[in-house]
Scaffold this motif. Structure first.
Motif, mmCIF file in Angstrom:
data_model
loop_
_atom_site.group_PDB
_atom_site.id
_atom_site.type_symbol
_atom_site.label_atom_id
_atom_site.label_comp_id
_atom_site.label_asym_id
_atom_site.label_seq_id
_atom_site.Cartn_x
_atom_site.Cartn_y
_atom_site.Cartn_z
ATOM 1 N N ASN A 164 0.843 -1.368 0.006
ATOM 2 C CA ASN A 164 0.177 0.129 -0.011
ATOM 3 C C ASN A 164 0.960 1.327 0.045
ATOM 4 O OD1 ASN A 164 0.687 0.388 2.991
ATOM 5 N ND2 ASN A 164 -0.440 -1.137 3.214
ATOM 6 N N ALA A 165 0.126 2.342 0.009
ATOM 7 C CA ALA A 165 1.021 3.601 0.018
ATOM 8 C C ALA A 165 1.839 3.883 1.224
ATOM 9 C CB ALA A 165 0.019 4.889 -0.216
ATOM 10 N N ASP A 166 1.478 3.204 2.376
ATOM 11 C CA ASP A 166 2.020 3.417 3.529
ATOM 12 C C ASP A 166 3.311 2.709 3.756
ATOM 13 O OD1 ASP A 166 0.240 5.286 4.497
ATOM 14 O OD2 ASP A 166 -1.107 3.687 5.508
ATOM 15 N N ASN A 167 3.555 1.515 2.935
ATOM 16 C CA ASN A 167 4.733 0.705 2.877
ATOM 17 C C ASN A 167 5.327 0.631 1.704
ATOM 18 O OD1 ASN A 167 3.279 -1.322 1.387
ATOM 19 N ND2 ASN A 167 2.739 -2.261 3.141
ATOM 20 N N ALA A 168 4.912 1.407 0.649
ATOM 21 C CA ALA A 168 5.653 1.337 -0.559
ATOM 22 C C ALA A 168 7.094 1.658 -0.561
ATOM 23 C CB ALA A 168 5.141 2.388 -1.446
ATOM 24 N N SER A 169 7.545 2.615 0.288
ATOM 25 C CA SER A 169 9.106 3.070 0.552
ATOM 26 C C SER A 169 9.796 1.814 0.989
ATOM 27 C CB SER A 169 9.100 4.134 1.298
ATOM 28 O OG SER A 169 8.623 4.051 2.662
ATOM 29 N N GLU A 170 9.217 1.127 1.859
ATOM 30 C CA GLU A 170 10.033 -0.185 2.314
ATOM 31 C C GLU A 170 10.098 -1.179 1.448
ATOM 32 O OE1 GLU A 170 8.277 -1.498 6.216
ATOM 33 O OE2 GLU A 170 7.207 0.246 6.527
ATOM 34 N N TRP A 171 9.056 -1.418 0.634
ATOM 35 C CA TRP A 171 9.419 -2.554 -0.496
ATOM 36 C C TRP A 171 10.265 -1.941 -1.413
ATOM 37 C CZ3 TRP A 171 8.122 -7.356 -0.161
ATOM 38 C CH2 TRP A 171 6.451 -7.641 0.714
ATOM 39 N N LEU A 172 10.180 -0.613 -1.859
ATOM 40 C CA LEU A 172 11.054 -0.290 -2.960
ATOM 41 C C LEU A 172 12.365 -0.169 -2.327
ATOM 42 C CD1 LEU A 172 8.923 2.586 -4.304
ATOM 43 C CD2 LEU A 172 9.470 0.620 -5.714
ATOM 44 N N ALA A 173 12.744 0.070 -1.022
ATOM 45 C CA ALA A 173 14.083 0.143 -0.619
ATOM 46 C C ALA A 173 14.618 -1.215 -0.440
ATOM 47 C CB ALA A 173 14.144 0.701 0.969
ATOM 48 N N ALA A 174 13.941 -1.956 -0.391
ATOM 49 C CA ALA A 174 14.235 -3.770 -0.300
ATOM 50 C C ALA A 174 14.786 -4.157 -1.553
ATOM 51 C CB ALA A 174 13.175 -4.463 0.207
ATOM 52 N N GLY A 175 14.244 -3.353 -2.624
ATOM 53 C CA GLY A 175 14.720 -3.792 -4.080
ATOM 54 C C GLY A 175 13.667 -4.197 -4.990
ATOM 55 N N ALA A 176 12.460 -3.777 -4.398
ATOM 56 C CA ALA A 176 11.104 -4.081 -5.757
ATOM 57 C C ALA A 176 11.537 -3.433 -6.933
ATOM 58 C CB ALA A 176 9.897 -3.649 -5.057
ATOM 59 N N SER B 198 1.916 8.578 -6.054
ATOM 60 C CA SER B 198 2.618 9.668 -5.232
ATOM 61 C C SER B 198 3.625 8.951 -4.263
ATOM 62 C CB SER B 198 1.698 10.628 -4.768
ATOM 63 O OG SER B 198 1.032 11.336 -5.527
ATOM 64 N N ALA B 199 3.536 7.989 -3.648
ATOM 65 C CA ALA B 199 4.341 7.326 -2.706
ATOM 66 C C ALA B 199 5.448 6.819 -3.394
ATOM 67 C CB ALA B 199 3.327 6.300 -1.817
ATOM 68 N N LYS C 118 6.685 7.641 -6.321
ATOM 69 C CA LYS C 118 7.247 8.753 -6.999
ATOM 70 C C LYS C 118 8.153 9.438 -5.913
ATOM 71 C CE LYS C 118 4.392 9.843 -10.845
ATOM 72 N NZ LYS C 118 3.536 10.786 -11.577
ATOM 73 N N ARG C 119 7.922 9.578 -4.673
ATOM 74 C CA ARG C 119 8.447 10.403 -3.710
ATOM 75 C C ARG C 119 9.557 9.483 -3.350
ATOM 76 N NH1 ARG C 119 3.310 11.447 -1.430
ATOM 77 N NH2 ARG C 119 3.712 9.842 0.069
ATOM 78 N N CYS C 120 9.522 8.161 -3.201
ATOM 79 C CA CYS C 120 10.620 7.414 -2.803
ATOM 80 C C CYS C 120 11.526 7.532 -3.755
ATOM 81 C CB CYS C 120 9.949 5.964 -2.741
ATOM 82 S SG CYS C 120 11.204 4.599 -2.037
ATOM 83 N N ARG C 121 11.076 7.151 -5.001
ATOM 84 C CA ARG C 121 12.199 7.239 -6.047
ATOM 85 C C ARG C 121 12.979 8.450 -6.310
ATOM 86 N NH1 ARG C 121 9.165 3.722 -11.038
ATOM 87 N NH2 ARG C 121 9.980 1.650 -10.174
ATOM 88 N N GLU C 122 12.314 9.566 -6.207
ATOM 89 C CA GLU C 122 13.019 11.027 -6.363
ATOM 90 C C GLU C 122 13.948 11.115 -5.144
ATOM 91 O OE1 GLU C 122 9.568 13.449 -6.596
ATOM 92 O OE2 GLU C 122 9.109 12.949 -8.851
ATOM 93 N N SER C 123 13.610 10.352 -3.882
ATOM 94 C CA SER C 123 14.348 10.818 -2.683
ATOM 95 C C SER C 123 15.995 9.966 -2.813
ATOM 96 C CB SER C 123 13.595 10.330 -1.605
ATOM 97 O OG SER C 123 13.468 8.796 -1.483
ATOM 98 N N LYS C 124 15.922 9.001 -3.808
ATOM 99 C CA LYS C 124 17.175 8.325 -3.927
ATOM 100 C C LYS C 124 18.275 9.121 -4.581
ATOM 101 C CE LYS C 124 14.992 3.620 -3.910
ATOM 102 N NZ LYS C 124 14.783 2.401 -4.756
#
Length: 215
Positions: A164-176, A206-207, A209-215
């Motif tokens: 979901n939007a709340d944990n999207a950043s955790e999944w992406l950080a883990a390599g999704a 949006s969640a 995009k925010r995560c990707r842009e913060s890298k």
């Protein structure tokens, strides 16, 4: 677009929304609300009555747009073929089916089989699968994805279930590679609240995009 182009677009978008429902009308309206909210990749599941009709309607209506329509909950090669004939441009399964993967390869269709173990991951890779679906995501969680990526650093993974939007950043950080979401985005459709579906789609994309842009 060929199958590798489709896989590339899924990666660029980062979001695949699973569309379920009780009728063709609900399926179409849910998909359209997701698209209005910024979701380009739509996975119509075969748990939805007359899913092939929903796929056909969306594929015809949005053929000149950037919407990419695929089929989900595909359990066998026969269902995959029906989905492809209806216009599905990618196939997603909750489990690993070698016959389904081979059929999709035969027709040049992107396929994302469900995988839950390293053994299944290797089997999928040996058949040339570009992306696997880590399912159920609720069981594996981001830590599980990170653990799987360790011995398979070149494996592209799309977790689905509990995303979901709340944990999207955790999944992406883990390599999704991309994220598959269902009810966390589409729950409003059950009450006919497609404005809520659109809003939740916007929050989800949006969640990411925010995560990707913060890298």
């Amino acid at each position: 677009m060929n199958r590798r182009d489709i896989i590339s677009e899924i990666g660029k978008s980062g979001a695949v929304v699973v569309v379920r429902g009780d009728s063709v009308e609900q399926g179409v309206k849910t998909a359209e609300a997701c698209y209005k909210g910024g979701i380009k990749i739509i996975e119509v599941t075969f748990t939805l009555p007359r899913a092939d009709e929903v796929i056909r309607i969306l594929s015809d209506k949005y053929k000149d747009s950037d919407m990419i329509v695929g089929a989900g909950s595909v359990l066998d090669a026969e269902t995959a073929r029906a989905a492809i004939l209806a216009g599905a441009r990618f196939i997603v399964s909750p489990a690993f089916s070698e016959s389904t993967v081979r059929l999709c390869n035969r027709y040049g269709i992107a396929v994302i089989p469900g995988v839950s173990t390293p053994t299944e991951a290797v089997a999928a890779m040996e058949l040339g699968v570009d992306v696997i679906k880590l399912f159920p995501g609720e069981i594996h969680r981001p830590a599980g994805l990170k653990a799987i990526k360790a011995p398979f650093p070149n494996l592209s993974v799309m977790p689905t279930g509990g995303v979901n939007a709340d944990n999207a950043s955790e999944w992406l950080a883990a390599g999704a590679y991309a994220l598959g979401a269902g009810s966390s985005v589409t729950k409003g459709a059950a009450k006919g609240d497609y404005a809520a579906v659109e809003a939740d789609a916007k929050s989800f994309i949006s969640a990411i995009k925010r995560c990707r842009e913060s890298k």
